[in-house]
Design a protein around this motif. Structure first.
Motif, PDB file in Angstrom:
ATOM      1  N   ARG A  61       0.971  14.534  -5.303  1.00 32.19           N
ATOM      2  CA  ARG A  61       0.723  13.154  -5.755  1.00 32.19           C
ATOM      3  C   ARG A  61       1.558  13.157  -7.416  1.00 32.19           C
ATOM      4  NH1 ARG A  61       0.665   8.169  -4.975  1.00 32.19           N
ATOM      5  NH2 ARG A  61       2.380   8.118  -6.726  1.00 32.19           N
ATOM      6  N   GLU A 103       4.826   2.362  -0.064  1.00 27.96           N
ATOM      7  CA  GLU A 103       4.871   2.212   1.340  1.00 27.96           C
ATOM      8  C   GLU A 103       5.261   0.576   1.723  1.00 27.96           C
ATOM      9  OE1 GLU A 103       1.845   4.495   3.787  1.00 27.96           O
ATOM     10  OE2 GLU A 103       1.046   4.591   1.773  1.00 27.96           O
ATOM     11  N   TRP A 145       4.535   7.228   4.920  1.00 27.93           N
ATOM     12  CA  TRP A 145       3.546   8.185   4.813  1.00 27.93           C
ATOM     13  C   TRP A 145       3.921   9.588   5.371  1.00 27.93           C
ATOM     14  CZ3 TRP A 145       2.154  10.421   9.235  1.00 27.93           C
ATOM     15  CH2 TRP A 145       2.402   9.887  10.685  1.00 27.93           C
ATOM     16  N   ARG A 176       5.396  11.400   2.445  1.00 27.14           N
ATOM     17  CA  ARG A 176       4.348  11.827   1.533  1.00 27.14           C
ATOM     18  C   ARG A 176       3.628  13.159   2.221  1.00 27.14           C
ATOM     19  NH1 ARG A 176      -0.469   8.637   3.253  1.00 27.14           N
ATOM     20  NH2 ARG A 176      -0.335  10.353   4.934  1.00 27.14           N
ATOM     21  N   ASP A 177       3.588  13.170   3.663  1.00 28.80           N
ATOM     22  CA  ASP A 177       3.132  14.541   4.156  1.00 28.80           C
ATOM     23  C   ASP A 177       3.810  15.411   3.830  1.00 28.80           C
ATOM     24  OD1 ASP A 177       0.694  12.800   4.831  1.00 28.80           O
ATOM     25  OD2 ASP A 177       1.199  12.640   7.087  1.00 28.80           O
ATOM     26  N   GLU A 185      -1.403   8.680   9.006  1.00 21.14           N
ATOM     27  CA  GLU A 185      -1.168   7.331   8.426  1.00 21.14           C
ATOM     28  C   GLU A 185      -2.205   6.895   7.377  1.00 21.14           C
ATOM     29  OE1 GLU A 185      -0.586   3.848  10.988  1.00 21.14           O
ATOM     30  OE2 GLU A 185      -0.147   5.254  12.833  1.00 21.14           O
ATOM     31  N   SER A 186      -1.733   6.271   6.489  1.00 23.60           N
ATOM     32  CA  SER A 186      -2.635   6.012   5.236  1.00 23.60           C
ATOM     33  C   SER A 186      -3.642   5.089   5.473  1.00 23.60           C
ATOM     34  CB  SER A 186      -1.620   5.020   4.133  1.00 23.60           C
ATOM     35  OG  SER A 186      -0.613   5.990   3.670  1.00 23.60           O
ATOM     36  N   TYR A 197      -7.010   2.133   4.225  1.00 16.75           N
ATOM     37  CA  TYR A 197      -6.945   0.939   3.302  1.00 16.75           C
ATOM     38  C   TYR A 197      -8.375   0.786   3.053  1.00 16.75           C
ATOM     39  CZ  TYR A 197      -2.620  -0.277   5.947  1.00 16.75           C
ATOM     40  OH  TYR A 197      -1.197  -0.468   6.275  1.00 16.75           O
ATOM     41  N   TYR A 222      -4.095   9.407   0.227  1.00 18.58           N
ATOM     42  CA  TYR A 222      -3.825   8.943   1.428  1.00 18.58           C
ATOM     43  C   TYR A 222      -4.046   7.369   1.512  1.00 18.58           C
ATOM     44  CZ  TYR A 222      -3.883  13.627   3.200  1.00 18.58           C
ATOM     45  OH  TYR A 222      -3.573  15.281   3.251  1.00 18.58           O
ATOM     46  N   VAL A 223      -4.527   6.887   0.337  1.00 16.64           N
ATOM     47  CA  VAL A 223      -4.536   5.554   0.118  1.00 16.64           C
ATOM     48  C   VAL A 223      -3.219   4.872   0.369  1.00 16.64           C
ATOM     49  CG1 VAL A 223      -5.011   3.636  -1.646  1.00 16.64           C
ATOM     50  CG2 VAL A 223      -6.610   5.652  -1.313  1.00 16.64           C
ATOM     51  N   HIS A 224      -3.271   3.486   1.131  1.00 17.48           N
ATOM     52  CA  HIS A 224      -1.946   2.934   1.492  1.00 17.48           C
ATOM     53  C   HIS A 224      -1.335   2.273  -0.103  1.00 17.48           C
ATOM     54  CE1 HIS A 224       0.890   0.295   3.545  1.00 17.48           C
ATOM     55  NE2 HIS A 224       0.758  -0.645   2.708  1.00 17.48           N
TER      56      HIS A 224
END
Length: 815
Positions: free
Chosen positions: A233, A243, A257, A260-261, A656-657, A659, A691-693
């Motif tokens: 982060r 995103e 995403w 990010r991973d 995937e993120s 919501y 993992y928040v979009h």
């Protein structure tokens, strides 16, 4: 510090405000205690000249023929007939006279406040000592400094401690004592993994506390997969990760995403930082191209993108400006973007340096085109499979276009009523019942053959292996046009052509880049740029990244301006330590966990947060690191800690993120309320905050309240504010009310219905340590008052007890 409390034993949220306010002390440009022998040119002189003099007497403008970034100009005769200064004779120097005169028509600088007495004294001492200029610290190559000798060597556990302790001893001070084992275990857990330990983990680790046991704790946590989620982060802040594209439509960036991973995995695997740099800047041009390196090029696609710019050419070069700004600040700690319209006003960076950096990236195409949102930015991991998909999908589109032509020809012969019916959901039924009556036999046979072929292609597509794509550099311009300096930054006013060169202040040089072959996929320039940035000989890259690591363990970097190591940035408080850490990184194959481990195992990191009265008086900004800084948890750490304590954290990693549920009022803040915000299950919503979009036009209020960064530009360090929205979110939001209920259910399940045991367990879980009797009593009193004075039922009062516990200062801060 005065302490405002609701519960004397516990502390209450207003203390958050007090703690923040104590950190807002102003930092003087120079050391008020410094004598002539103590003057530091970079910190005490150059900073003053840059901030107060360069605007009129600097690289861009030289009023009176005076240039304060050039010593020769300062000792030469100016337009006034006098030299600005006379080395060795401050009292005879025109500079000193002009900055101290009471005559406002003569006093310099002509605008703003006069120089302070401390600044004047520093300039006078510098002139008396000879007015020598020194090259700015960051523009000098790294040299490995010797480890300083100290009078109390037993205090040091790591070589870095000697650099800290030597300055403390020179100031006649001493560091505070080490933090308690309990505090240090919690601090280490949250700093490394971003998650709080259980009280049982704290008890187990702190029992029979020793250096050996602490080393085991550090090693275990650095190997925990949660480490990558916490530290990724920090990097995402630097590269302005989001995103979506911003602007009104704020369309999604497919597969963002996966970048990010990639960062999470890179942190956990301790990928060498030089490899990490090369993969992001030129992952498609490396000798060994891998799915990881292709995913890493998503770095270029993370910025904002306007799908309908008023000036397309300007928008194109604004995109390059974003890349230059993020790359130069993020990797090099330089504000090269400030040289877009003219030579840098402060640092020795030329406009041609800026456009040379643009030229290195000119094979990067725009993110997308209005009618095609994926071709430029979606890379097929398996190129052969991707090509099969492309061929079949192209044939399918051609067949579908032919069938539609036949259908439209037939529809034109139908009645008006039937024609209108084909414009909506009834189209297929009308064509099925009536079309054959309006075409001849040959056309009908052709039509049926086309439809059959479309079905066959569909079956072939279903039989292909799954198509895996990632966000990145899918389409490039292997033969980019000549790049020109743009007059005043306008692409409509090209100036001189620029060559591919590196900035002189970091060694310079013009690399030889062969002309790419006719069938090349890229220009090959970014590989050269990446190799230069990631080189052992580049003295900025290693300094910048070790400073970022230090920042997240101490609340501020050795250089307080992590994205700006230039003249307008803050000078390092410990320049030798910075170079020592940088050389350690390079010596150890650029592996960052070695730096993490060195910092964590140091005596400096383990210090208490409470300064003595003497330290508060002598070193109010804690420049010497005599004590650890009191640090508030980040937005993600707060949310993840709540989930951990209430027992709701979903530890599923990657993918995937998700919501979080947003209120109708928040969704209504969009031009099209709710568009682009999906729905995730309750379990998905309980995953970690990384993992928040991240939707640029719709930040999550809980995270924004606690200073989640702006995602349009690189974030060097987050603000730490204290404002009402934080208290409102933590006390009144539906999410926190829900978490408080989960918390109550957890303590009921663990200790039963006894109120005292529930209060005790609440405190243990939230604060990761045994509960103090005075604190338990405060919670019991709260429940009683809520029931008697406010007529809450027993369940509601206990619910409030859980909510209050999650709002304690000790929960928010690292001691």
């Amino acid at each position: 510090m005065a302490k405002q409390t609701l519960f004397p034993g516990l502390g209450w949220l207003p203390n958050v405000l007090l703690a923040a306010l104590t950190g807002l002390c102003s930092v003087s440009l120079v050391n008020p205690l410094a004598g002539a022998a103590d003057i530091d040119f970079a910190k005490d002189i150059q900073m003053v000249l840059a901030r107060r003099c360069y605007a009129c007497h600097g690289p861009d403008l030289q009023e009176g023929s005076i240039r304060f970034d050039d010593r020769t100009s300062l000792i030469a005769e100016a337009d006034s007939g006098l030299p600005p200064l006379t080395p060795g004779k401050a009292s005879q120097s025109e500079l000193i006279r002009r900055i101290t005169t009471e005559d406002e028509s003569e006093r310099m600088p002509p605008e703003g406040k006069p120089l302070t007495e401390t600044e004047v004294a520093a300039l006078a001492a510098w002139i008396d000592s000879g007015a020598e200029y020194k090259l700015h610290w960051a523009f000098q190559p790294i040299s490995r400094p010797p480890v300083p000798e100290v009078s109390t060597p037993a205090w040091s556990r790591q070589p870095l401690d000697n650099f800290i302790l030597s300055k403390i001893e020179q100031a006649g001070l001493a560091p505070v004592a080490e933090a308690s084992a309990q505090s240090l275990v919690r601090r280490t857990y949250i700093d490394i993994t971003g998650l709080p330990p259980t009280p049982e983990q704290v008890a187990a680790w702190s029992h029979d506390w020793s250096d050996q046991k602490y080393t085991q704790l550090v090693d275990q946590l650095l190997a925990d997969p949660a480490f990558g989620e916490r530290w990724a982060r920090n990097w995402l802040d630097v590269v302005r990760f989001a995103e979506t594209n911003s602007y009104e439509r704020d369309g999604i960036k497919p597969n963002a995403w996966k970048y990010r991973d990639y960062v999470i995995r890179a942190m956990n695997s301790d990928k060498p930082y030089d490899r990490f740099v090369r993969e992001q800047l030129a992952g498609d041009e490396l000798d060994e191209v891998t799915p990881d390196s292709l995913t890493a090029t998503g770095y270029y696609r993370l910025g904002i993108w306007d799908d309908e710019p008023a000036d397309p050419l300007q928008a194109k070069f604004d995109g390059y400006d974003d890349l230059v700004a993020t790359t130069s600040q993020g990797f090099l700690g330089l504000t090269l973007n400030c040289a877009r319209c003219h030579d840098h006003k402060i640092d020795p960076l030329l406009q041609k340096d800026y456009y040379s950096m643009v030229a290195f990236m000119r094979d990067v195409t725009e993110y997308a085109e209005r009618g095609d949102l994926t071709t430029n930015n979606q890379i097929d991991i398996n190129a052969d499979v991707g090509e099969q998909y492309d061929v079949l999908e192209s044939r399918k589109r051609t067949m579908e276009q032919e069938t539609r032509k036949i259908e439209q020809a037939a529809i034109q012969k139908m009645t008006a009523t039937e024609q209108r019916a084909t414009e909506g959901a009834g189209r297929r039924q009308v064509l099925k019942e009536r079309m054959q009556q309006f075409v001849d036999a040959e056309t009908w046979d052709t039509y049926q053959s086309l439809k059959q072929e479309v079905r066959e292609i569909g079956k072939q597509l279903q039989n292909l292996p799954p198509r895996e794509t990632v966000l990145g550099l899918a389409v490039l311009n292997a033969h980019p046009e000549q790049t020109f300096v743009q007059l005043r930054g306008s692409p409509h006013a090209p100036g001189d052509p620029v060559d591919l060169t590196f900035p002189k202040l970091i060694g310079g040089g013009a690399p030889q880049i062969p002309e790419p072959p006719a069938d090349a996929k890229s220009a090959g320039r970014r590989r050269v740029l990446a190799d230069w940035i990631a080189s052992d000989d580049n003295w900025m890259t290693a300094r910048v990244i070790v400073n970022r690591i230090w920042l997240h363990y101490f609340g501020r970097g050795i250089v307080r301006s992590p994205n700006n190591f230039g003249l307008m940035g803050d000078p390092p408080t410990h320049p030798e330590l910075l170079d020592f850490l940088a050389t350690e990184l390079i010596r150890n194959n650029w592996q960052l966990k070695n730096i993490h481990r060195m910092i964590l195992q140091s005596s400096t990191y383990r210090l208490r947060t409470q300064p003595t009265d003497e330290l508060e008086a002598q070193d109010p900004g804690n420049d010497l690191f005599c004590h650890q800084n009191l640090r508030r948890l980040s937005a993600e750490q707060i949310r993840d800690s709540v989930l951990t304590v209430t027992g709701q954290l979903n530890a599923v990693r990657f993918g995937e993120s998700m919501y979080p549920e947003l209120s109708a009022e928040v969704l209504a803040s969009q031009s099209q309320p709710g568009k682009g915000w999906g729905q995730s299950s309750a379990a998905e919503q309980s995953r970690r905050s990384i993992y928040v979009h991240v939707k640029r036009s719709l930040p999550v209020p809980m995270l924004s309240a606690f200073d989640f960064p702006e995602t349009d530009i690189s974030c060097e360090a987050r603000f730490l504010t204290t404002q009402p929205g934080q208290a409102l979110s933590m006390l009144n939001s539906d999410w926190m009310q829900q978490q408080a209920e989960y918390f109550l259910k957890r303590v009921e399940a663990e200790v039963g219905n006894d109120l005292r045991q529930q209060a005790k367990r609440c405190l243990e879980l939230a604060l990761s340590k045994p509960a103090q009797e005075i604190d338990v009593a405060e919670l019991l009193d709260l429940v009683a008052r809520l029931k008697t004075q406010y007529e809450l039922d027993d369940h509601a009062a206990r619910h409030a007890m859980c909510l209050v516990t999650l709002n304690l200062n000790e929960f928010f801060y690292l001691d």
